[in-house]
Scaffold this active site. Sequence first.
Site, PDB file in Angstrom:
ATOM      1  N   GLU A   2     -43.698 143.128 -19.118  1.00 47.97           N
ATOM      2  CA  GLU A   2     -42.481 142.477 -19.715  1.00 47.97           C
ATOM      3  C   GLU A   2     -42.165 143.177 -21.261  1.00 47.97           C
ATOM      4  OE1 GLU A   2     -42.704 138.449 -19.822  1.00 47.97           O
ATOM      5  OE2 GLU A   2     -41.960 138.308 -17.746  1.00 47.97           O
ATOM      6  N   GLU A  22     -42.051 139.231 -10.783  1.00 49.11           N
ATOM      7  CA  GLU A  22     -42.651 137.892 -11.103  1.00 49.11           C
ATOM      8  C   GLU A  22     -41.279 137.091 -11.040  1.00 49.11           C
ATOM      9  OE1 GLU A  22     -43.871 136.766 -14.999  1.00 49.11           O
ATOM     10  OE2 GLU A  22     -45.129 138.702 -15.178  1.00 49.11           O
TER      11      GLU A  22
END
Length: 928
Positions: A662, A780
Site C-alpha cells: 500500500e 486485499e
Amino acid sequence: MAAMTVRPRPGAAAIIIAAVVFGAAAAAAGGGDGGMVGVDGTQFVVEGGRTIYFSGFNAYWLMMMASDPARRAAVVAAFTQASARGLNLARTWAFSDGGDQPLQSSPGVYDEAMFQGLDFVIAEARRHGIYLLLCLTNNFDDFGGKRQYVRWAADAGHNLTAGDDFFTSSVVKSYYKNHVKAVVTRVNTVTGVAYKDDPTIFAWELMNEPRCDADPTGGMVQAWVEEMAPYVKRVDGGRHLVTAGLEGFYGDGEHESKELNPWGIYYGTNYVATHRAAGVDFATIHLYPDVWLWGSTADEQAAFFRNWTRSHVHATAAFLGKPLLVTEYGKFLWKGGGANKTQRNYFLDVVLDAIYASASRGGPLVGGAFWQLLLNDDVVAGMDDLRDGYEIILAEDSRAASIIGEHSEQLASLNGQDAEALRRRRRRPASSHQKTRFGSGGDSDALRLPRTLLIRFISSFIQDNFLASFSLVQRPPPWRAAVAPGDGMVAVDGTQFVVDCGRTIFFSGFNAYWLMMMAADPALRGAVATAFQQASAHGLNLARTWAFSDGGDQPLQSSPGVYNETMFQGMDFVIAEARRHGIYLLLCLTNNFDNFGGKRQYVRWARDAGHNLTADDDFFTSTVVKSYFKNHVKTVLTRVNTLTGVVYKDDPTIFAWELMNEPRCYADPTGAMVQAWVEEMAPYVKRVDGRHLVTPGLEGFYGDGEHESKELNPWGIYYGTNYVATHRAAGVDFATIHLYPDVWLWGSTADEQAAFFRNWTLSHIDATAAYLGMPLLVTEYGKFLWKEVGANKAQRNYFLDLVLDAIYASASRGGPLVGGAFWQLLLDDDIVAGMDSLRDGYEIILAEDSRAASIIGEHSEQLAALNGQDADVLCRRASSHRKTRLGNSLSCGGGGDTLELLLRMVLACFVSLSRSISSFIVQNFILL
C-alpha cells in the site's frame, strides 16, 4: 449503437394541434371525471378499457415545498411547466419519516402542515390533468426510510440492529401499515376527496428502490411485498394500482437474469418473482447506466441500456403479462461525471425512443418518468439546493424540453386505443414478441437493413476470430516475464495470467502476513502447515505474505544488510510448504506503514547513519535509503532455500514480487514521487530476477493524471499515487486494488458502501482493460467485524459474496479482474497459542465460520473450472487488448499435434460463429 426508432418531428401547426388535443384528453383523464387507471394485460387503461400511456417526471420535493403556503407557487409552476410539455405523470414522496421536516414525526404522529402540503399537491395535479404515483417510504436514509422505522422500534425497546429488520420485524411492519392506512384514508382538505377515492392518484408505490443486503436471495423483500401489497389493496378498497418500487435487479429465481445486473451481483430482489406477487399490478425498472457502471465507456453504457431494457421488456411480456414503467432514468451532470447536457439529452432520446418503440407496437413498456424536474432558483428561493446532477430545468434547457415534449405528443397519439384490439393485433404466428415482421413486405427496406447489419456482423466476427489469429505477432514489452513452456512460472498474456504454454490460471487467495514470523520458531511451524492445509482444502491457490520485517523485536533485517538467519529459514519453510500444497506466493518486500518497520524504519536507519532526512516519505527519494531497499531486494531474491535448494528467483512457487504494501505519499499528492520510485525499482527487481512478475502494491487510489478518476477515491482526496500511470511503469506486470468500503467510508451506510464497491470495482476493471491491458487482482478485501461498527458475520459473508461474484463475473467473461485475496486467514487459538493476538477484526477462521468457508470454497471451484483456457482466445473474446500468439501456441505441443490443434480451432470458431449468428438474430429480430 442499435438501430433506433426514428420519431417524426412535427411542424409548428402540428405541435399546436397536438398540444390542444392532448391537453383536452389529459384534463379529462387526469381529473376526477376520468375514472381510475386500471390494467388490461400489458396496458394501462381508463374509461371502458381505452389505453393510456405515461410521459412523466420525478419531483420528490413537492409535498415538502407545498407544506409552506408561501412556497406553493413552486408546485404550481412545476405542474404548469410539466403540463405545457404534455407530461401526464408525476412521481413523488408521500412520506417523510422523522427528521427536520417530517410528515410522520414518530409512529402514528403526523404533521398536519405537511399533510396539507400533500393535499395541495394532489389538488394541483388534478387541476393540471397530471396523475400521481405516490411512494410510501424509502429504502435509503433520505427522508427517514426503513432505517428510521427500525430506529423507532429500537428506541421503543425492541432488539433491532439493522436497517433490513424493516422487512421482518412485526413491530416495524405494524408502523408501516399504520402509515399506509393514515395516507390512503386521508381526506383531502382542499378537495374533500379521500385519497383512496381520488382518480388523480394513479398508483401506490410500496417503497422507493427496495434492496436487502441481509438476504441477497430476495426472500425477505419478496415476503414483505407479498404481505404489504394485499394490505394496501384492502385499505384502498382495491381501486388504485400498486407496485413494489423495484429498480429491476434480478435474483436467482426462475426466469431471473442475474448476469445482466450491474456487475452481475445481487441486490436482494427478484424482478420476476416479486412482480408476480398478489396485489402487484405493474412492474417498474430504473435506468442509471453511467452511475451503475461508473467509469465505463459510452459504448458499454449503451450496450447495458439495450440489454437491460430488452431483457425486462421480454421478461415482463413473457412471465408477468403486466405493464412496465421506467419510473426513474437519468444521466449524471456533475463535472466529475464528465457528462454534459448534449450527452444527457442524447440519453433522453435513447430512453424515450425505446419507450415509444414498445408502446407503439403494443408492448409492455408503456411509459416512464425522468429524474428529476426542478425549477429555476428565480421561481422560488432554495431550488438550487435540490440540484443533484440529474435535474432537468425545462426553462434552462430548450433541447431537453423539446425532446420531452415531442415524446409526450407521440405517446398522447397512442392514447384511447382499445386494449383488447391492441392485444389481438400483437398476436402473430411464431412469436408474440416479434419486433420485425419477416414476410410482410417482400424485399422491403425494413428487411434490407437487418441483412446489412447481419453481413457486417459476420464480417466483423470473421475478422476477430480468424484473421486476427494470423496477424503479425504483438510482442509483449521487454520487462514482461517470458516463460518457457512447462517451467511452472506464472506469466502474463494480455489481461490474463498464464502457465504452461499459455494456459490461463485464476487466483482464489488469502492474506497471511504472519507466516514467516510464525515459521521462524520450529515449534510453531505446525500453524503454517495447518494454514496451507486448510487453504488447499478450500481450493485456495494464492497466499500473499510478508518477505520483510525491518528492525523491531523480530526482524528479518535488523539493520541495513544484516539479516536474521532464523527468520530467513522461516521464509524458506513457508515457500517449501506452499510448494507442497500447490499454493503460489505473492511476496511483499516492505511496508508503507510502521508495522514490521516499513519505510519509516529505512529512513530512521539512514538518519542514524548521519543523513539529513526528516520525513518518512524521504524513503522514495533518498539515494541512501533506495540503496538499502535495493540491497534487501537482492538479498531476498538471490536467497537459496535451505529446505529445497532452489534460489528464490528460480522458484515457480513464488508467483510475483510486490514492491511495497500500500504505497502512499503525503509529501507529494500528485503521485510523482511514488511514480519515480516504482519506475526505478520495478526494473531493478527485473534485472535481479527476470523470471517472476512484479507489481507495485497499490490500493487503486487515483491521481490527477490522464485517465485517472480521482473523484472516485474515498472522500475524493489524493493519496499520492496514480493508478493508471504507475501501473504503466516499465517492469510492472499486473495491477492491484484493495477493497475496504466500510473503513474507507467510515460512518457511511451499507447502501453507500455497496455503491462505492460497485463504482470502485467497475472503474478499475474498465481502466485496466482500456489503458493498461494487463491482469488485475484485488489483493486485499475485507469487512470489519469489531462490535463498535455493528457488522456481523452474515454481513461480512454477504460482502464476500459481492466481491467474489464480481471477480468471477469478470474472469468468466475474459475480463482483466482475474482473482483476489481476502484479508486475513487465521487459525483457531487451540491450534497454536497466540493466534488470538493476531485478530484484527477482519480475520476469517475457516473452522469457525462454515458459511464463509463455503462461499470461499465454491468461488475457488468456479475459478478452477476456468483454468487451462487458451489466453489468446479468451482475450480476443473479452476486449480489443489481445495478443495473438498462434506460433507459440502451436509450439507448445508436439509437431504431430499441430493439425489437430488447427482443426479444433476451426471447429470451435465455427460453433461460436453459429451461436453468435443465432444470438444476433434472436436479440435483434425476435426479442423486444
